[in-house]
Scaffold this active site. Structure first.
Site, PDB file in Angstrom:
ATOM      1  N   TYR A  62      -4.480   0.359  32.195  1.00 54.79           N
ATOM      2  CA  TYR A  62      -4.954  -0.486  33.300  1.00 54.79           C
ATOM      3  C   TYR A  62      -6.250  -1.204  32.913  1.00 54.79           C
ATOM      4  O   TYR A  62      -6.382  -2.418  33.101  1.00 54.79           O
ATOM      5  CB  TYR A  62      -5.154   0.396  34.533  1.00 54.79           C
ATOM      6  CG  TYR A  62      -5.477  -0.352  35.798  1.00 54.79           C
ATOM      7  CD1 TYR A  62      -4.487  -1.022  36.500  1.00 54.79           C
ATOM      8  CD2 TYR A  62      -6.776  -0.371  36.311  1.00 54.79           C
ATOM      9  CE1 TYR A  62      -4.783  -1.700  37.684  1.00 54.79           C
ATOM     10  CE2 TYR A  62      -7.077  -1.041  37.485  1.00 54.79           C
ATOM     11  CZ  TYR A  62      -6.083  -1.696  38.168  1.00 54.79           C
ATOM     12  OH  TYR A  62      -6.370  -2.374  39.326  1.00 54.79           O
TER      13      TYR A  62
ATOM     14  N   LYS B 289      -6.783  -5.299  32.531  1.00 51.35           N
ATOM     15  CA  LYS B 289      -7.710  -6.087  33.357  1.00 51.35           C
ATOM     16  C   LYS B 289      -8.806  -6.725  32.493  1.00 51.35           C
ATOM     17  O   LYS B 289      -9.286  -7.820  32.798  1.00 51.35           O
ATOM     18  CB  LYS B 289      -8.305  -5.210  34.457  1.00 51.35           C
ATOM     19  CG  LYS B 289      -7.280  -4.711  35.481  1.00 51.35           C
ATOM     20  CD  LYS B 289      -6.584  -5.849  36.241  1.00 51.35           C
ATOM     21  CE  LYS B 289      -5.747  -5.313  37.403  1.00 51.35           C
ATOM     22  NZ  LYS B 289      -5.081  -6.382  38.184  1.00 51.35           N
TER      23      LYS B 289
HETATM   24  P1  NDP Z   1      -0.333  -2.123  45.907  1.00 50.24           P
HETATM   25  O1  NDP Z   1       0.391  -1.232  44.960  1.00 50.24           O
HETATM   26  O2  NDP Z   1      -0.789  -1.565  47.191  1.00 50.24           O
HETATM   27  O3  NDP Z   1       0.537  -3.448  46.163  1.00 50.24           O
HETATM   28  C1  NDP Z   1       0.947  -4.188  45.033  1.00 50.24           C
HETATM   29  C2  NDP Z   1       1.966  -5.223  45.428  1.00 50.24           C
HETATM   30  O4  NDP Z   1       2.391  -5.878  44.220  1.00 50.24           O
HETATM   31  C3  NDP Z   1       3.204  -4.597  46.050  1.00 50.24           C
HETATM   32  O5  NDP Z   1       3.716  -5.433  47.051  1.00 50.24           O
HETATM   33  C4  NDP Z   1       4.158  -4.506  44.862  1.00 50.24           C
HETATM   34  O6  NDP Z   1       5.525  -4.514  45.224  1.00 50.24           O
HETATM   35  C5  NDP Z   1       3.805  -5.778  44.100  1.00 50.24           C
HETATM   36  N1  NDP Z   1       4.240  -5.659  42.718  1.00 50.24           N
HETATM   37  C6  NDP Z   1       3.940  -4.676  41.846  1.00 50.24           C
HETATM   38  N2  NDP Z   1       4.615  -4.845  40.705  1.00 50.24           N
HETATM   39  C7  NDP Z   1       5.365  -5.966  40.864  1.00 50.24           C
HETATM   40  C8  NDP Z   1       6.289  -6.636  40.042  1.00 50.24           C
HETATM   41  N3  NDP Z   1       6.631  -6.175  38.827  1.00 50.24           N
HETATM   42  N4  NDP Z   1       6.879  -7.750  40.505  1.00 50.24           N
HETATM   43  C9  NDP Z   1       6.582  -8.203  41.736  1.00 50.24           C
HETATM   44  N5  NDP Z   1       5.716  -7.611  42.573  1.00 50.24           N
HETATM   45  C10 NDP Z   1       5.117  -6.485  42.137  1.00 50.24           C
HETATM   46  O7  NDP Z   1      -1.578  -2.682  45.088  1.00 50.24           O
HETATM   47  P2  NDP Z   1      -2.994  -3.250  45.603  1.00 50.24           P
HETATM   48  O8  NDP Z   1      -2.800  -4.117  46.764  1.00 50.24           O
HETATM   49  O9  NDP Z   1      -3.945  -2.133  45.663  1.00 50.24           O
HETATM   50  O10 NDP Z   1      -3.392  -4.115  44.318  1.00 50.24           O
HETATM   51  C11 NDP Z   1      -3.279  -5.538  44.273  1.00 50.24           C
HETATM   52  C12 NDP Z   1      -4.063  -6.020  43.066  1.00 50.24           C
HETATM   53  O11 NDP Z   1      -5.423  -5.604  43.197  1.00 50.24           O
HETATM   54  C13 NDP Z   1      -3.560  -5.457  41.739  1.00 50.24           C
HETATM   55  O12 NDP Z   1      -3.643  -6.447  40.744  1.00 50.24           O
HETATM   56  C14 NDP Z   1      -4.538  -4.344  41.452  1.00 50.24           C
HETATM   57  O13 NDP Z   1      -4.645  -4.070  40.085  1.00 50.24           O
HETATM   58  C15 NDP Z   1      -5.816  -4.937  42.021  1.00 50.24           C
HETATM   59  N6  NDP Z   1      -6.841  -3.950  42.344  1.00 50.24           N
HETATM   60  C16 NDP Z   1      -6.578  -2.924  43.234  1.00 50.24           C
HETATM   61  C17 NDP Z   1      -7.539  -1.985  43.504  1.00 50.24           C
HETATM   62  C18 NDP Z   1      -7.307  -0.842  44.432  1.00 50.24           C
HETATM   63  O14 NDP Z   1      -8.090   0.134  44.419  1.00 50.24           O
HETATM   64  N7  NDP Z   1      -6.289  -0.883  45.294  1.00 50.24           N
HETATM   65  C19 NDP Z   1      -8.876  -2.065  42.888  1.00 50.24           C
HETATM   66  C20 NDP Z   1      -9.052  -3.187  41.996  1.00 50.24           C
HETATM   67  C21 NDP Z   1      -8.055  -4.082  41.754  1.00 50.24           C
HETATM   68  P3  NDP Z   1       6.350  -3.108  45.264  1.00 50.24           P
HETATM   69  O15 NDP Z   1       5.587  -2.198  46.160  1.00 50.24           O
HETATM   70  O16 NDP Z   1       7.652  -3.525  45.807  1.00 50.24           O
HETATM   71  O17 NDP Z   1       6.386  -2.631  43.848  1.00 50.24           O
END
Ligand code: NDP
Length: 243
Positions: A148, A152
């Site tokens: 991860y 990033k």
């Molecule tokens: P979640 O896991 O809560 O949601 C992620 C979303 O992205 C889901 O709807 C998921 O769909 C979708 N997704 C994941 N993989 C794919 C794929 N291969 N194709 C299409 N859609 C996909 O994540 P967050 O909202 O927490 O994270 C969002 C972003 O923020 C990410 O880039 C993460 O790295 C970043 N981030 C998050 C932090 C945190 O603590 N939450 C902190 C810092 C950054 P499905 O559920 O159907 O797989």
């Protein structure tokens, strides 16, 4: 300051849950037409019934599918590369498969989707704004997050090169770099009390971020209010990175 995105089409990846869903909702409230991309159809169906967005069910791990979705999105003015995955594993046990999957979603899909969207912006001569959702994990080492953190860190550098090469076309590219945010991903990775408390102790504000605090910064970076901001990686971390 009011953010008005009326007349703009915004594509949000990973819009089914968490931060992406909150961004899609806020951008709709700001007047944008939203195209929401995610992997789980039920999430997109419920989002569409809430905010009236167009939806694309796509697995961004597949570069062909990612490219096709970007083409189907049509004329995009604002792109939010939010989809991301985290597969926590100690470094010594990090598998090649986990590294490849993480890089495919968190980095490669951003390249594939952004190339198609940016080419469209350039052909139409309209400029645009792209925000990549990175992480504090791009800038510091987090135990059990080798894949991860690497993905990033690479995303931040991709953001800078995109900003450099697309800037002359009036396309701004920035990232936001949140701390732990209360979403399904955040809860999965930081639920264990010892890990959670150790992380909280390093955040001067003493709490994790809320999805709306990320979405508001993204809306600002997408809007004309940030018209001279290009190539930044903006921490949204309650001060974690200064300690
Ligand atoms: P979640 O896991 O809560 O949601 C992620 C979303 O992205 C889901 O709807 C998921 O769909 C979708 N997704 C994941 N993989 C794919 C794929 N291969 N194709 C299409 N859609 C996909 O994540 P967050 O909202 O927490 O994270 C969002 C972003 O923020 C990410 O880039 C993460 O790295 C970043 N981030 C998050 C932090 C945190 O603590 N939450 C902190 C810092 C950054 P499905 O559920 O159907 O797989």
């Amino acid at each position: 300051m009011r953010i008005d995105l009326t007349g703009k089409q915004a594509m949000v990846t990973g819009a089914g849950k968490g931060i992406g869903r909150t961004i899609a909702t806020l951008l709709t409230e700001c007047g944008a037409e939203v195209v929401a991309l995610s992997r789980t159809r039920e999430d997109l169906d419920s989002l569409s019934s809430e905010i009236g967005c167009r939806t694309l069910v796509t697995d961004l791990e597949d570069p062909e599918a990612a490219a096709e979705a970007a083409r189907q999105a049509g004329d995009v003015d604002l792109l939010i590369n939010n989809a991301g995955i985290s597969i926590p594993q100690p470094f010594l046990n990090t598998s090649v498969e986990s590294l490849d999957r993480t890089m495919s979603v968190n980095l490669r899909s951003v390249l594939v989707v952004s190339q198609i969207v940016a080419r469209g912006m350039i052909e139409r001569g309209v400029g645009g704004s792209i925000v990549n959702i990175s992480s504090q994990a791009s800038l510091v080492a987090l135990a059990d997050h080798a894949s991860y953190c690497a993905s990033k860190g690479a995303l931040d550098q991709l953001t800078r090169v995109m900003a450099l090469e697309l800037g002359p076309h009036g396309i701004r590219v920035n990232s936001v770099n949140p701390t732990v945010t209360l979403t399904p991903m955040g809860e999965m990775a930081w639920a264990e009390p010892s890990k959670r408390d150790a992380m909280l102790a390093k955040i001067p504000l003493g709490r994790f971020a809320k999805p709306n605090e990320i979405a508001q910064a993204v809306a600002f970076l997408l809007s004309d209010h940030s018209g001279m901001i290009n190539g930044v990686t903006l921490p949204i971390d309650g001060g974690y990175l200064i300690a």
